[in-house]
Scaffold this motif. Structure first.
Motif, PDB file in Angstrom:
ATOM      1  N   VAL A  80       0.839  -1.200   0.000  1.00 53.09           N
ATOM      2  CA  VAL A  80       0.000   0.000   0.000  1.00 53.09           C
ATOM      3  C   VAL A  80       0.871   1.246   0.000  1.00 53.09           C
ATOM      4  CG1 VAL A  80      -1.649   1.359   1.353  1.00 53.09           C
ATOM      5  CG2 VAL A  80      -2.012  -1.087   1.044  1.00 53.09           C
ATOM      6  N   ILE A  81       1.923   1.235   0.800  1.00 53.41           N
ATOM      7  CA  ILE A  81       2.809   2.402   0.871  1.00 53.41           C
ATOM      8  C   ILE A  81       3.495   2.635  -0.473  1.00 53.41           C
ATOM      9  CG2 ILE A  81       4.912   3.309   1.924  1.00 53.41           C
ATOM     10  CD1 ILE A  81       3.982   1.954   4.533  1.00 53.41           C
ATOM     11  N   LYS A  82       3.968   1.573  -1.108  1.00 54.34           N
ATOM     12  CA  LYS A  82       4.639   1.721  -2.408  1.00 54.34           C
ATOM     13  C   LYS A  82       3.704   2.293  -3.453  1.00 54.34           C
ATOM     14  CE  LYS A  82       7.835  -2.148  -1.812  1.00 54.34           C
ATOM     15  NZ  LYS A  82       8.128  -3.522  -2.215  1.00 54.34           N
ATOM     16  N   VAL A 111      -8.242   0.473   0.681  1.00 51.90           N
ATOM     17  CA  VAL A 111      -9.608  -0.029   0.515  1.00 51.90           C
ATOM     18  C   VAL A 111      -9.714  -0.876  -0.752  1.00 51.90           C
ATOM     19  CG1 VAL A 111     -12.024   0.639   0.123  1.00 51.90           C
ATOM     20  CG2 VAL A 111     -10.675   1.784   1.897  1.00 51.90           C
ATOM     21  N   ASP A 112      -9.026  -0.463  -1.804  1.00 48.86           N
ATOM     22  CA  ASP A 112      -9.023  -1.253  -3.046  1.00 48.86           C
ATOM     23  C   ASP A 112      -8.438  -2.646  -2.813  1.00 48.86           C
ATOM     24  OD1 ASP A 112     -10.216   0.764  -4.474  1.00 48.86           O
ATOM     25  OD2 ASP A 112      -8.351   1.493  -5.376  1.00 48.86           O
ATOM     26  N   GLY A 113      -7.534  -2.764  -1.855  1.00 45.94           N
ATOM     27  CA  GLY A 113      -6.911  -4.044  -1.550  1.00 45.94           C
ATOM     28  C   GLY A 113      -7.735  -4.933  -0.636  1.00 45.94           C
ATOM     29  N   LEU A 114      -8.821  -4.385  -0.083  1.00 42.17           N
ATOM     30  CA  LEU A 114      -9.679  -5.187   0.788  1.00 42.17           C
ATOM     31  C   LEU A 114     -10.521  -6.142  -0.047  1.00 42.17           C
ATOM     32  CD1 LEU A 114     -10.979  -2.499   3.329  1.00 42.17           C
ATOM     33  CD2 LEU A 114      -9.201  -4.206   3.706  1.00 42.17           C
ATOM     34  N   LYS A 166     -15.834   7.008   2.716  1.00 42.13           N
ATOM     35  CA  LYS A 166     -16.267   7.289   1.340  1.00 42.13           C
ATOM     36  C   LYS A 166     -15.826   6.181   0.393  1.00 42.13           C
ATOM     37  CE  LYS A 166     -16.129  12.295   1.856  1.00 42.13           C
ATOM     38  NZ  LYS A 166     -15.339  13.506   1.573  1.00 42.13           N
ATOM     39  N   ALA A 167     -14.598   5.713   0.564  1.00 41.13           N
ATOM     40  CA  ALA A 167     -14.070   4.675  -0.324  1.00 41.13           C
ATOM     41  C   ALA A 167     -14.816   3.362  -0.154  1.00 41.13           C
ATOM     42  CB  ALA A 167     -12.571   4.478  -0.082  1.00 41.13           C
TER      43      ALA A 167
END
Length: 172
Positions: A80-82, A111-114, A166-167
């Motif tokens: 996520v950080i990268k 959130v996209d990675g959830l 929101k995401a």
């Protein structure tokens, strides 16, 4: 295990433990005819009680290769950080505005990675509570802090949580 054995609800039990304290429970279950199989995750032999291992009907040790066939670890923080750092590099570097933009990108990437079940879990949480569930908040705070290179201020934390909501709502 003892109660299930007493009620004849099980014939076999898999025990993932190494504590000698459960040895008596193993003996009692075996008295009811239950076969107890002791399972360890490598390197378990050094941490499992010898008496428990002798008491069990079978002992098995699963190595990393076996575990990887059904379980994996997501290295989400670094990923996520990268991704967020790469996206945030395109935003103008102007102090707090840059931090808020970086936080927004980081949260959106998180959130996209959830997974679908994670999103559904947040929706279920919102049926009785508000905000970001504690277990996700604990993950997201250090991720956002690392993304901006420091500790988040109160307004940045508020922005992070609002962006999260929101995401997630956009994914429902």
């Amino acid at each position: 295990m003892i109660e299930l054995a007493r009620l004849k609800s099980i014939g076999d039990a898999i025990l993932l433990s190494g504590d000698e304290d459960v040895r008596v429970g193993v003996q009692i279950a075996q008295n009811y005819g239950v076969r107890v199989h002791l399972l360890g995750i490598a390197p378990s032999r050094g941490s499992q009680s010898q008496q428990l291992m002798l008491e069990a009907d079978t002992t098995t040790e699963w190595g990393a290769d076996t575990i990887k066939t059904f379980l994996s670890v997501r290295e989400e923080k670094e990923e996520v950080i990268k991704v967020a750092a790469a996206k945030a590099a395109s935003t103008p570097a102007t102090g707090e505005a840059h931090n808020l933009a970086t936080i927004a990108v980081t949260v959106t990437t998180f959130v996209d990675g959830l997974g679908k079940t994670d999103i559904e879990g947040v929706a279920a949480y919102w049926e009785t509570d508000r905000g970001v569930p504690a277990e996700l908040d604990k993950k997201l705070l250090p991720i956002c802090g690392s993304a901006i290179g420091g500790k988040l201020t109160t307004s940045e934390i508020r922005h992070m949580r609002a962006t999260f909501q929101k995401a997630v709502k956009a994914k429902l």
